[in-house]
Design a protein around this motif. Structure first.
Motif, PDB file in Angstrom:
ATOM      1  N   LYS A 130       0.853  -1.193   0.000  1.00 59.59           N
ATOM      2  CA  LYS A 130       0.000   0.000   0.000  1.00 59.59           C
ATOM      3  C   LYS A 130       0.888   1.242   0.000  1.00 59.59           C
ATOM      4  CE  LYS A 130      -3.966  -2.140   1.451  1.00 59.59           C
ATOM      5  NZ  LYS A 130      -5.205  -2.102   0.755  1.00 59.59           N
ATOM      6  N   VAL A 131       0.343   2.344  -0.472  1.00 60.64           N
ATOM      7  CA  VAL A 131       0.978   3.647  -0.303  1.00 60.64           C
ATOM      8  C   VAL A 131       0.497   4.156   1.053  1.00 60.64           C
ATOM      9  CG1 VAL A 131       1.064   6.024  -1.147  1.00 60.64           C
ATOM     10  CG2 VAL A 131       1.103   4.113  -2.770  1.00 60.64           C
ATOM     11  N   LEU A 132       1.437   4.596   1.889  1.00 58.95           N
ATOM     12  CA  LEU A 132       1.089   5.050   3.235  1.00 58.95           C
ATOM     13  C   LEU A 132       1.342   6.539   3.387  1.00 58.95           C
ATOM     14  CD1 LEU A 132       2.785   2.258   5.410  1.00 58.95           C
ATOM     15  CD2 LEU A 132       0.433   2.339   4.567  1.00 58.95           C
ATOM     16  N   LEU A 133       0.475   7.189   4.130  1.00 63.86           N
ATOM     17  CA  LEU A 133       0.704   8.549   4.571  1.00 63.86           C
ATOM     18  C   LEU A 133       0.678   8.496   6.095  1.00 63.86           C
ATOM     19  CD1 LEU A 133       1.125  11.518   3.816  1.00 63.86           C
ATOM     20  CD2 LEU A 133      -1.362  11.800   3.899  1.00 63.86           C
ATOM     21  N   ILE A 134       1.840   8.723   6.699  1.00 68.61           N
ATOM     22  CA  ILE A 134       1.982   8.662   8.153  1.00 68.61           C
ATOM     23  C   ILE A 134       2.013  10.099   8.669  1.00 68.61           C
ATOM     24  CG2 ILE A 134       3.478   7.942  10.052  1.00 68.61           C
ATOM     25  CD1 ILE A 134       4.418   5.616   8.211  1.00 68.61           C
ATOM     26  N   VAL A 135       1.130  10.396   9.635  1.00 67.73           N
ATOM     27  CA  VAL A 135       0.954  11.763  10.114  1.00 67.73           C
ATOM     28  C   VAL A 135       0.928  11.778  11.637  1.00 67.73           C
ATOM     29  CG1 VAL A 135      -0.518  13.818   9.973  1.00 67.73           C
ATOM     30  CG2 VAL A 135      -0.565  12.141   8.117  1.00 67.73           C
ATOM     31  N   ASN A 136       1.695  12.706  12.247  1.00 67.78           N
ATOM     32  CA  ASN A 136       1.531  12.908  13.687  1.00 67.78           C
ATOM     33  C   ASN A 136       0.455  13.960  13.881  1.00 67.78           C
ATOM     34  OD1 ASN A 136       3.684  14.874  12.834  1.00 67.78           O
ATOM     35  ND2 ASN A 136       3.524  15.525  14.958  1.00 67.78           N
ATOM     36  N   THR A 137      -0.515  13.664  14.725  1.00 65.35           N
ATOM     37  CA  THR A 137      -1.727  14.466  14.830  1.00 65.35           C
ATOM     38  C   THR A 137      -1.921  15.036  16.234  1.00 65.35           C
ATOM     39  OG1 THR A 137      -3.081  12.551  15.417  1.00 65.35           O
ATOM     40  CG2 THR A 137      -2.857  13.043  13.055  1.00 65.35           C
ATOM     41  N   ALA A 138      -2.871  15.937  16.370  1.00 65.68           N
ATOM     42  CA  ALA A 138      -3.263  16.493  17.665  1.00 65.68           C
ATOM     43  C   ALA A 138      -4.676  17.050  17.555  1.00 65.68           C
ATOM     44  CB  ALA A 138      -2.297  17.584  18.106  1.00 65.68           C
ATOM     45  N   SER A 139      -5.412  16.979  18.645  1.00 64.84           N
ATOM     46  CA  SER A 139      -6.820  17.380  18.658  1.00 64.84           C
ATOM     47  C   SER A 139      -7.047  18.850  18.998  1.00 64.84           C
ATOM     48  CB  SER A 139      -7.595  16.532  19.672  1.00 64.84           C
ATOM     49  OG  SER A 139      -7.529  15.178  19.323  1.00 64.84           O
ATOM     50  N   LYS A 140      -6.051  19.498  19.581  1.00 63.69           N
ATOM     51  CA  LYS A 140      -6.246  20.876  20.049  1.00 63.69           C
ATOM     52  C   LYS A 140      -5.226  21.817  19.431  1.00 63.69           C
ATOM     53  CE  LYS A 140      -8.412  19.476  24.368  1.00 63.69           C
ATOM     54  NZ  LYS A 140      -9.691  19.419  23.746  1.00 63.69           N
ATOM     55  N   CYS A 141      -4.996  21.668  18.141  1.00 60.20           N
ATOM     56  CA  CYS A 141      -3.986  22.422  17.406  1.00 60.20           C
ATOM     57  C   CYS A 141      -4.684  23.274  16.352  1.00 60.20           C
ATOM     58  CB  CYS A 141      -3.028  21.420  16.747  1.00 60.20           C
ATOM     59  SG  CYS A 141      -1.809  22.114  15.633  1.00 60.20           S
ATOM     60  N   GLY A 142      -4.074  24.374  15.986  1.00 51.74           N
ATOM     61  CA  GLY A 142      -4.617  25.183  14.911  1.00 51.74           C
ATOM     62  C   GLY A 142      -4.700  24.432  13.594  1.00 51.74           C
ATOM     63  N   LEU A 143      -3.904  23.359  13.461  1.00 52.88           N
ATOM     64  CA  LEU A 143      -3.905  22.556  12.233  1.00 52.88           C
ATOM     65  C   LEU A 143      -4.860  21.360  12.303  1.00 52.88           C
ATOM     66  CD1 LEU A 143      -0.051  22.572  11.556  1.00 52.88           C
ATOM     67  CD2 LEU A 143      -1.801  24.031  10.522  1.00 52.88           C
ATOM     68  N   THR A 144      -5.534  21.185  13.429  1.00 50.53           N
ATOM     69  CA  THR A 144      -6.431  20.043  13.614  1.00 50.53           C
ATOM     70  C   THR A 144      -7.467  19.902  12.494  1.00 50.53           C
ATOM     71  OG1 THR A 144      -6.088  20.063  15.994  1.00 50.53           O
ATOM     72  CG2 THR A 144      -8.075  18.952  15.221  1.00 50.53           C
ATOM     73  N   PRO A 145      -7.982  20.992  11.911  1.00 51.70           N
ATOM     74  CA  PRO A 145      -8.928  20.822  10.800  1.00 51.70           C
ATOM     75  C   PRO A 145      -8.363  20.032   9.612  1.00 51.70           C
ATOM     76  CG  PRO A 145      -9.126  23.026  11.694  1.00 51.70           C
ATOM     77  CD  PRO A 145      -7.921  22.386  12.357  1.00 51.70           C
ATOM     78  N   GLN A 146      -7.049  19.789   9.588  1.00 54.86           N
ATOM     79  CA  GLN A 146      -6.489  18.941   8.534  1.00 54.86           C
ATOM     80  C   GLN A 146      -7.060  17.525   8.597  1.00 54.86           C
ATOM     81  OE1 GLN A 146      -2.293  18.929   7.679  1.00 54.86           O
ATOM     82  NE2 GLN A 146      -2.110  21.144   7.977  1.00 54.86           N
ATOM     83  N   TYR A 147      -7.593  17.121   9.736  1.00 60.66           N
ATOM     84  CA  TYR A 147      -8.245  15.810   9.813  1.00 60.66           C
ATOM     85  C   TYR A 147      -9.294  15.665   8.706  1.00 60.66           C
ATOM     86  CZ  TYR A 147      -6.642  13.840  14.335  1.00 60.66           C
ATOM     87  OH  TYR A 147      -5.920  13.260  15.351  1.00 60.66           O
ATOM     88  N   GLN A 170     -13.728  10.824  15.440  1.00 63.87           N
ATOM     89  CA  GLN A 170     -14.922  10.280  14.800  1.00 63.87           C
ATOM     90  C   GLN A 170     -16.050  11.307  14.765  1.00 63.87           C
ATOM     91  OE1 GLN A 170     -15.421   7.476  13.056  1.00 63.87           O
ATOM     92  NE2 GLN A 170     -17.437   8.320  12.653  1.00 63.87           N
ATOM     93  N   ILE A 171     -16.332  11.920  15.897  1.00 63.49           N
ATOM     94  CA  ILE A 171     -17.466  12.844  15.983  1.00 63.49           C
ATOM     95  C   ILE A 171     -17.217  14.114  15.169  1.00 63.49           C
ATOM     96  CG2 ILE A 171     -18.711  14.396  17.560  1.00 63.49           C
ATOM     97  CD1 ILE A 171     -18.517  12.143  19.662  1.00 63.49           C
ATOM     98  N   ASN A 172     -16.025  14.678  15.271  1.00 63.08           N
ATOM     99  CA  ASN A 172     -15.755  15.973  14.644  1.00 63.08           C
ATOM    100  C   ASN A 172     -15.339  15.888  13.177  1.00 63.08           C
ATOM    101  OD1 ASN A 172     -16.064  17.991  16.912  1.00 63.08           O
ATOM    102  ND2 ASN A 172     -14.704  16.487  17.841  1.00 63.08           N
ATOM    103  N   TYR A 173     -14.684  14.782  12.797  1.00 63.86           N
ATOM    104  CA  TYR A 173     -14.142  14.715  11.440  1.00 63.86           C
ATOM    105  C   TYR A 173     -14.485  13.432  10.698  1.00 63.86           C
ATOM    106  CZ  TYR A 173     -11.675  18.844  12.931  1.00 63.86           C
ATOM    107  OH  TYR A 173     -11.393  20.106  13.397  1.00 63.86           O
ATOM    108  N   GLY A 174     -15.212  12.520  11.330  1.00 63.42           N
ATOM    109  CA  GLY A 174     -15.589  11.273  10.673  1.00 63.42           C
ATOM    110  C   GLY A 174     -14.396  10.413  10.290  1.00 63.42           C
ATOM    111  N   VAL A 175     -13.320  10.505  11.072  1.00 73.59           N
ATOM    112  CA  VAL A 175     -12.092   9.778  10.742  1.00 73.59           C
ATOM    113  C   VAL A 175     -12.348   8.279  10.739  1.00 73.59           C
ATOM    114  CG1 VAL A 175      -9.776   9.200  11.608  1.00 73.59           C
ATOM    115  CG2 VAL A 175     -10.513  11.585  11.520  1.00 73.59           C
ATOM    116  N   SER A 176     -12.032   7.650   9.616  1.00 70.09           N
ATOM    117  CA  SER A 176     -12.161   6.198   9.517  1.00 70.09           C
ATOM    118  C   SER A 176     -10.826   5.525   9.206  1.00 70.09           C
ATOM    119  CB  SER A 176     -13.208   5.826   8.466  1.00 70.09           C
ATOM    120  OG  SER A 176     -12.814   6.281   7.184  1.00 70.09           O
TER     121      SER A 176
END
Length: 161
Positions: free
Chosen positions: A24-41, A82-88
């Motif tokens: 598979k092609v992978l995109l590995i991302v370090n994430t955070a829920s309370k960051c200005g960039l969180t909408p990237q989810y 899940q609730i805010n961005y529907g992350v699956s």
């Protein structure tokens, strides 16, 4: 070495080898829920929806190392995504990406694809690493690079068999 040499715990606490994503092609991302960039989810989920059936997997690794912007428990992180961005796409347990306690996967990624001026450290949340079907790092993207800007590179790697 490739990313397939490593394993990680999911948000549900299950240890899985990354070799399950071989081919598979992978995109590995370090994430955070309370960051200005969180909408990237949202944009990450859109990429996942668009390219998953063609062989893309996105792997999210929450980290609390940047201004403590991921303070929640595994359950809270999962619910938030899940609730805010529907992350699956697969999300993993909270992970250190820098320092002495950095996860071996992130040590490998930062050694293989240094940042600006050769920096081995991850500078902020939502640093992204695109991985070929063979498990090799193709490219590192800055936190401010929005997921939609990766589509061309993702399509290129998906076309390589």
């Amino acid at each position: 070495m490739t990313v397939y040499e490593y394993g990680a715990k999911t948000l549900q606490g299950k240890e899985i080898p990354l070799s399950i994503y071989e081919g598979k092609v992978l995109l590995i991302v370090n994430t955070a829920s309370k960051c200005g960039l969180t909408p990237q989810y949202k944009a990450l989920q859109e990429l996942y929806d668009q390219y998953h059936e063609h062989g893309l997997e996105i792997l999210g690794f929450p980290s609390n190392q940047f201004a403590k912007q991921e303070p929640g428990s595994s359950e809270e992180i999962s619910e938030f995504c899940q609730i805010n961005y529907g992350v699956s796409f697969p999300m993993f347990a909270k992970t250190d990406v820098n320092g002495d306690q950095a996860h071996p996967l992130f040590r490998y990624l930062t050694q293989t694809a240094p940042g600006v001026l050769g920096s081995k450290a991850i500078k902020w949340n939502f640093t992204k690493f695109l991985i070929t079907r063979e498990g090799n790092v193709f490219k590192r993207y800055a936190p401010q690079t929005t997921p939609d800007k990766l589509a061309g590179d993702i399509e290129k790697l998906l076309q390589e068999k």
